[in-house]
Design an enzyme around this catalytic site. Sequence first.
Site, PDB file in Angstrom:
ATOM      1  N   CYS A   9       1.080  -1.325   0.228  1.00 50.57           N
ATOM      2  CA  CYS A   9      -0.195  -0.227  -0.243  1.00 50.57           C
ATOM      3  C   CYS A   9       0.391   1.145  -0.177  1.00 50.57           C
ATOM      4  O   CYS A   9       1.625   1.075  -0.495  1.00 50.57           O
ATOM      5  CB  CYS A   9      -0.810  -0.435   1.352  1.00 50.57           C
ATOM      6  SG  CYS A   9      -0.306  -0.598   2.779  1.00 50.57           S
ATOM      7  N   LEU A  10       0.578   2.263   0.849  1.00 51.07           N
ATOM      8  CA  LEU A  10       1.737   3.442   0.968  1.00 51.07           C
ATOM      9  C   LEU A  10       2.881   2.886   1.894  1.00 51.07           C
ATOM     10  O   LEU A  10       3.672   3.306   1.848  1.00 51.07           O
ATOM     11  CB  LEU A  10       0.438   4.539   1.187  1.00 51.07           C
ATOM     12  CG  LEU A  10       1.507   5.814   1.529  1.00 51.07           C
ATOM     13  CD1 LEU A  10       2.396   6.248   0.625  1.00 51.07           C
ATOM     14  CD2 LEU A  10       0.435   6.953   2.065  1.00 51.07           C
TER      15      LEU A  10
END
EC number: 3.1.3.16
Length: 419
Positions: free
Chosen positions: A331-332
């Site tokens: 994800c981030l």
Amino acid sequence: MKNQLRGPPARAHMSTSGAAAAGGTRAGSEPGAGSGSGAGTGAGAATGAGAMPCKSAEWLQEELEARGGASLLLLDCRPHELFESSHIETAINLAIPGLMLRRLRKGNLPIRSIIPNHADKERFATRCKAATVLLYDEATAEWQPEPGAPASVLGLLLQKLRDDGCQAYYLQGGFNKFQTEYSEHCETNVDSSSSPSSSPPTSVLGLGGLRISSDCSDGESDRELPSSATESDGSPVPSSQPAFPVQILPYLYLGCAKDSTNLDVLGKYGIKYILNVTPNLPNAFEHGGEFTYKQIPISDHWSQNLSQFFPEAISFIDEARSKKCGVLVHCLAGISRSVTVTVAYLMQKMNLSLNDAYDFVKRKKSNISPNFNFMGQLLDFERTLGLSSPCDNHASSEQLYFSTPTNHNLFPLNTLEST
């Protein structure tokens, strides 16, 4: 090659949240974001009765270019680990412990007291009345308070600052929009945190480090408050995140956005499949043909239903395994959405309970921190799989604390070969 998963959009809660809707829409890409100039003006403000004052991403970029932010005081209202991963230059992070949210709502908590860094605290004290104060969360776009609706942390801070006589605004579109359009003004450091480690809070499930209210609030109203709230005790996650993806299984790797753009790392671990669990981060090598992508358009927010994508994500990971390729789930920051998918995979493929799967991942990567409602969806998934868990002893807690954001949380399980 890319598979784009498109789910139903998140429910609109613009009075309390600015989370991007699922379905691939770029966070913060709302129409009509105005621009303007001048430290004390309402340039870029939302229109309409009762609309909260805001500034556009374009306005902020012009201020940073022209004056280097000298006339601005930027306040980042996101969880600490997101701030450490990336933030707008010169911004101060407001890490609000869950227990202090009640005091903030009552209006008897000085904002200066929730700034952890002494230098930042002094900078706030000397500039809050003279400078334009601009607050931002992850993705608030347009926001009009509704009578009787619970206020977000961003809204509480904004109202308090304006009540105190500050020229305060919120950033339209939040960090997501600004980073997408003006990344040169963002500082990124996804590999480490400069803050000291601290002991993780004790959670309802007994899962150390779980963000009880990262995307919610304190225990009283975790169903209603948005992602601008912080962890239950406001403390940073441990700074032990490695500078490379973590191997969970021989073919399964868990990482962050930076890992997905590093060809050397991908080549070293034989990674040819990449599962991108974000709505707006690009697939860096999508057009080269060397990698197979699948994108799950989910924001790290309480209103998002990640569980609807579990079957497709699990099938994608198994496809990589069947072709003897490594697969990166990212994800981030590599601590919430990607962790949730990874835990779900372990639960189904290894017949592990939620507690056991979570602990398995945590032993490999100590700073994991899924938001609380993703944990609720994993608990639903555990029941669907018919797995036993110590969590079964907390049936009443499930009713009190967990809420699955849509009615699509239950689904027929794919017939998948066990590991």
